[in-house]
Design a protein around this motif. Structure first.
Motif, PDB file in Angstrom:
ATOM      1  N   ASN A 208       0.787  -1.230   0.000  1.00  0.00           N
ATOM      2  CA  ASN A 208       0.000   0.000   0.000  1.00  0.00           C
ATOM      3  C   ASN A 208       0.823   1.287   0.000  1.00  0.00           C
ATOM      4  N   ILE A 209       2.112   1.191   0.317  1.00  0.00           N
ATOM      5  CA  ILE A 209       2.943   2.401   0.362  1.00  0.00           C
ATOM      6  C   ILE A 209       4.120   2.304  -0.611  1.00  0.00           C
ATOM      7  N   THR A 210       4.931   1.253  -0.439  1.00  0.00           N
ATOM      8  CA  THR A 210       6.154   1.158  -1.242  1.00  0.00           C
ATOM      9  C   THR A 210       5.852   1.052  -2.729  1.00  0.00           C
ATOM     10  N   ILE A 211       5.004   0.105  -3.094  1.00  0.00           N
ATOM     11  CA  ILE A 211       4.699  -0.091  -4.518  1.00  0.00           C
ATOM     12  C   ILE A 211       4.064   1.150  -5.152  1.00  0.00           C
ATOM     13  N   PRO A 212       2.987   1.722  -4.559  1.00  0.00           N
ATOM     14  CA  PRO A 212       2.409   2.921  -5.184  1.00  0.00           C
ATOM     15  C   PRO A 212       3.394   4.074  -5.315  1.00  0.00           C
ATOM     16  N   MET A 213       4.211   4.324  -4.292  1.00  0.00           N
ATOM     17  CA  MET A 213       5.144   5.443  -4.342  1.00  0.00           C
ATOM     18  C   MET A 213       6.298   5.192  -5.312  1.00  0.00           C
ATOM     19  N   MET A 214       6.563   3.919  -5.594  1.00  0.00           N
ATOM     20  CA  MET A 214       7.684   3.565  -6.471  1.00  0.00           C
ATOM     21  C   MET A 214       7.254   3.347  -7.915  1.00  0.00           C
ATOM     22  N   ILE A 217       9.286   5.028 -10.705  1.00  0.00           N
ATOM     23  CA  ILE A 217      10.608   4.421 -10.899  1.00  0.00           C
ATOM     24  C   ILE A 217      10.466   3.061 -11.573  1.00  0.00           C
ATOM     25  N   ILE A 218       9.460   2.286 -11.148  1.00  0.00           N
ATOM     26  CA  ILE A 218       9.212   0.984 -11.772  1.00  0.00           C
ATOM     27  C   ILE A 218       8.892   1.169 -13.254  1.00  0.00           C
ATOM     28  N   PHE A 219       8.091   2.177 -13.554  1.00  0.00           N
ATOM     29  CA  PHE A 219       7.733   2.474 -14.940  1.00  0.00           C
ATOM     30  C   PHE A 219       8.978   2.768 -15.778  1.00  0.00           C
ATOM     31  N   TYR A 220       9.872   3.606 -15.267  1.00  0.00           N
ATOM     32  CA  TYR A 220      11.104   3.932 -15.996  1.00  0.00           C
ATOM     33  C   TYR A 220      11.957   2.697 -16.231  1.00  0.00           C
ATOM     34  N   ILE A 285       2.781   1.578 -26.205  1.00  0.00           N
ATOM     35  CA  ILE A 285       1.735   0.858 -25.472  1.00  0.00           C
ATOM     36  C   ILE A 285       1.926   1.021 -23.965  1.00  0.00           C
ATOM     37  N   VAL A 286       3.179   0.888 -23.521  1.00  0.00           N
ATOM     38  CA  VAL A 286       3.471   1.031 -22.096  1.00  0.00           C
ATOM     39  C   VAL A 286       3.139   2.443 -21.621  1.00  0.00           C
ATOM     40  N   PHE A 287       3.517   3.447 -22.402  1.00  0.00           N
ATOM     41  CA  PHE A 287       3.218   4.836 -22.033  1.00  0.00           C
ATOM     42  C   PHE A 287       1.712   5.090 -22.012  1.00  0.00           C
ATOM     43  N   LYS A 288       0.991   4.535 -22.985  1.00  0.00           N
ATOM     44  CA  LYS A 288      -0.450   4.753 -23.054  1.00  0.00           C
ATOM     45  C   LYS A 288      -1.180   4.121 -21.870  1.00  0.00           C
ATOM     46  N   THR A 289      -0.639   3.016 -21.360  1.00  0.00           N
ATOM     47  CA  THR A 289      -1.290   2.330 -20.243  1.00  0.00           C
ATOM     48  C   THR A 289      -0.747   2.765 -18.880  1.00  0.00           C
ATOM     49  N   SER A 290       0.257   3.623 -18.878  1.00  0.00           N
ATOM     50  CA  SER A 290       0.896   3.995 -17.612  1.00  0.00           C
ATOM     51  C   SER A 290      -0.034   4.773 -16.683  1.00  0.00           C
ATOM     52  N   ASP A 291      -0.982   5.533 -17.253  1.00  0.00           N
ATOM     53  CA  ASP A 291      -1.873   6.317 -16.398  1.00  0.00           C
ATOM     54  C   ASP A 291      -2.805   5.447 -15.563  1.00  0.00           C
ATOM     55  N   LYS A 292      -2.880   4.158 -15.868  1.00  0.00           N
ATOM     56  CA  LYS A 292      -3.743   3.244 -15.129  1.00  0.00           C
ATOM     57  C   LYS A 292      -3.050   2.663 -13.897  1.00  0.00           C
ATOM     58  N   TRP A 293      -1.722   2.743 -13.850  1.00  0.00           N
ATOM     59  CA  TRP A 293      -1.033   2.134 -12.707  1.00  0.00           C
ATOM     60  C   TRP A 293       0.109   2.961 -12.143  1.00  0.00           C
ATOM     61  N   VAL A 294       0.565   3.984 -12.853  1.00  0.00           N
ATOM     62  CA  VAL A 294       1.641   4.821 -12.329  1.00  0.00           C
ATOM     63  C   VAL A 294       1.035   5.963 -11.513  1.00  0.00           C
ATOM     64  N   ILE A 295       1.493   6.122 -10.280  1.00  0.00           N
ATOM     65  CA  ILE A 295       0.965   7.123  -9.358  1.00  0.00           C
ATOM     66  C   ILE A 295       2.066   8.136  -9.060  1.00  0.00           C
ATOM     67  N   TYR A 296       1.783   9.396  -9.335  1.00  0.00           N
ATOM     68  CA  TYR A 296       2.735  10.464  -9.037  1.00  0.00           C
ATOM     69  C   TYR A 296       2.313  11.196  -7.758  1.00  0.00           C
TER      70      TYR A 296
END
Length: 300
Positions: A208-214, A217-220, A285-296
């Motif tokens: 709930n904390i590490t994964i969402p905040m990271m 970085i995971i995306f990059y 494709i990765v960039f287009k789907t990033s808004d569904k799982w990448v949290i800033y």
């Protein structure tokens, strides 16, 4: 409509010096990047063996690509390697970085140990792993036999060569570990303290904390892992030469063979542009789907 503001003599001088200092980078970009790219695009429409004159053949090279069994095989090998290696080099370094982010004795030594393999030249590391994977006297088989297990052929087996090379990719993921470590140190301790007050355990804090905040970085690292895996060349060239039975014939290795061993520069250039298009599509494709799982942090 107001006219454009006239630049002062000082501003003009500063602008000229600015152009002067960025000129080497621009010239290098044009001469060593854009220039060769345009040239390769041109020769991809020709039949050229470097020695004789170029013969324009239109899109024939691209037509031949999709009927070439070696091209299909190399794409399958590269896709298989990407599917295996990308999750490994994306996830395992994150767990290593989490271990290195704890306060333990000799932490700087452990960080150095995990980072050193990433600065070892690929040719040297390939030679090391050839010894590790040797079926007769290799280190890994010696350890397996010591525990009563059966020996494996690893890179000398068509079924095991790609998994073996995927494991090798994790060994050189020191840069990824460092990037994850920098991201972990940027996560606010207050979030963990608040979660502990609410009774959250280690797994709950990680989920709930590490994964969402990271996730940024995971995306990059995920994008860079895809690009790197699709361009894999040296390991196969040094360790297996595409074998056994073309089981490790990566697409980049086939491009090299076609260009410098078979002297089919036009055909090789067409293959390179197909690889460029594939990588561009995957990253898009990765960039287009990033808004569904990448949290800033700003919530975007």
């Amino acid at each position: 409509m107001k006219g454009k503001k006239r630049m002062s003599l000082k501003e003009k001088t500063q602008l000229k010096w600015g152009y002067f200092f960025i000129a080497p980078a621009i010239i290098g970009l044009v001469c060593f990047n854009f220039g060769p790219m345009l040239f390769s695009m041109w020769i991809s429409f020709t039949k050229w063996d470097v020695i004789t004159a170029q013969e324009f053949i239109g899109i024939q090279n691209y037509r031949n690509l999709f009927r070439d069994p070696l091209v299909i095989k190399s794409l399958q090998v590269t896709a298989y390697y990407t599917l295996l290696s990308v999750p490994l080099v994306t996830c395992i370094p994150l767990f290593i970085a989490m271990l290195l982010n704890t306060k333990v004795k000799g932490l700087s030594v452990f960080r150095t140990i995990f980072y050193i393999p990433s600065i070892v030249p690929v040719v040297a590391s390939s030679a090391i792993w050839m010894y590790i994977y040797n079926p007769m006297y290799g280190l890994l088989n010696s350890i397996i036999k010591a525990f009563g297990g059966h020996t494996h052929n690893f890179i000398f087996s068509p079924k095991e060569v790609i998994p073996s090379l995927s494991v090798m990719a994790v060994w050189a993921a020191g840069n990824t570990v460092v990037i994850y470590l920098a991201g972990l140190q940027g996560v606010s301790r207050q979030l963990y303290e608040a979660a502990e007050i609410d009774g959250a355990g280690a797994f709950a804090k990680f989920r709930n904390i590490t994964i969402p905040m990271m996730t940024p970085i995971i995306f990059y690292n995920f994008v860079m892992a895809i690009i790197g895996s699709m361009q894999t060349f040296t390991q196969s060239y040094i360790m297996t030469d595409g074998g056994p039975s073309n089981a490790s014939l990566f697409y980049s290795l086939l491009v090299y063979r076609t260009a410098f061993k078979q002297s089919q520069m036009g055909y090789s250039a067409a293959m390179s542009w197909i690889l460029f298009v594939i990588i561009a599509l995957l990253t898009t494709i990765v960039f287009k789907t990033s808004d569904k799982w990448v949290i800033y942090e700003n919530g975007d």
